[in-house]
Design an enzyme around this catalytic site. Structure first.
Site, PDB file in Angstrom:
ATOM      1  N   CYS A  93       0.803  -1.224   0.000  1.00 26.83           N
ATOM      2  CA  CYS A  93       0.000   0.000   0.000  1.00 26.83           C
ATOM      3  C   CYS A  93       0.838   1.276   0.000  1.00 26.83           C
ATOM      4  CB  CYS A  93      -0.958  -0.027   1.175  1.00 26.83           C
ATOM      5  SG  CYS A  93      -2.180  -1.369   1.046  1.00 26.83           S
ATOM      6  N   VAL A  94       2.034   1.230   0.595  1.00 30.85           N
ATOM      7  CA  VAL A  94       2.908   2.406   0.522  1.00 30.85           C
ATOM      8  C   VAL A  94       3.339   2.636  -0.913  1.00 30.85           C
ATOM      9  CG1 VAL A  94       5.168   3.330   1.172  1.00 30.85           C
ATOM     10  CG2 VAL A  94       3.702   2.286   2.907  1.00 30.85           C
TER      11      VAL A  94
END
Length: 210
Positions: free
Chosen positions: A149-150
């Site tokens: 997700c980063v």
């Protein structure tokens, strides 16, 4: 010594640099990823990132820098996406403790919070409208997991035209290898990968100059 074929083609040349109006985007520092009681919690890299992020976020708030927090959640298994992570489908539902933001990094009176259902903080959330309203030109991306997700948030922030900064010690993952590989990869293409100390210095300089 091994050569870097990417560097020989010009990947990672120079730095993007801060603009005049930074914001901090905090990706998924929710209890489902930070609490040992969760099947996805307990990563030492994530714990280290949370501890480092406390300092970054305190400095950001003191400087008046916008902070956007996000957590991933669905209403039930019925509307969850096709994650290949069983716990995200079965346990990350609105109202469950797994979706609560870690209290160490969350300031209820300051931070803006958005829910997401996909990897990126910026995908179909109100975050973009808020960042535009705040005249933000630089996105400081922190959180977990670096390889998931980063990274997705970094790519979307880049695609929207933001200058993207990634403090590597404020990001965490399940394993060190994917964490380092993805930091190296986004640093070649989309973002300046910095230390916490350098980020603090440059963030303050940007705010002061702006």
């Amino acid at each position: 010594m091994t050569s870097d074929a990417y560097a020989s083609q010009g990947f990672g040349t120079g730095r993007i640099g801060f603009g005049r109006r930074p914001a901090v985007l905090v990706v998924d520092f929710q209890r489902g990823f930070t609490d040992h009681a969760s099947p996805l919690g307990g990563s030492e890299l994530v714990e280290q990132a949370v501890r480092n992020s406390v300092r970054l976020l305190a400095a950001a708030r003191q400087l008046g820098v916008p902070v956007v927090q996000t957590f991933v959640a669905s209403c039930s298994e019925k509307d969850a996406l096709h994650w290949k992570i069983p716990a995200v489908i079965s346990d990350f539902h609105l109202g469950k403790w797994t979706t609560e933001l870690d209290p160490r990094i969350y300031d209820h009176g300051y931070d803006v919070v958005v829910q997401k259902t996909a990897p990126s903080l910026l995908f179909q959330t109100p975050a973009i409208s808020y960042l535009v309203k705040q005249s933000v030109d630089t996105a400081i991306v922190i959180g977990c997991n670096t390889s998931g997700c980063v990274r997705a948030t970094v790519v979307d922030a880049f695609s929207y035209g933001f200058r993207v900064m990634v403090p590597h010690d404020c990001c965490g993952d399940v394993e060190l290898g994917p964490h380092e590989d993805n930091l190296r990869d986004v640093g070649r293409r989309y973002a300046d990968v910095l230390s916490l100390e350098e980020t603090l210095e440059l963030m303050e300089a940007a705010v002061t100059a702006g």
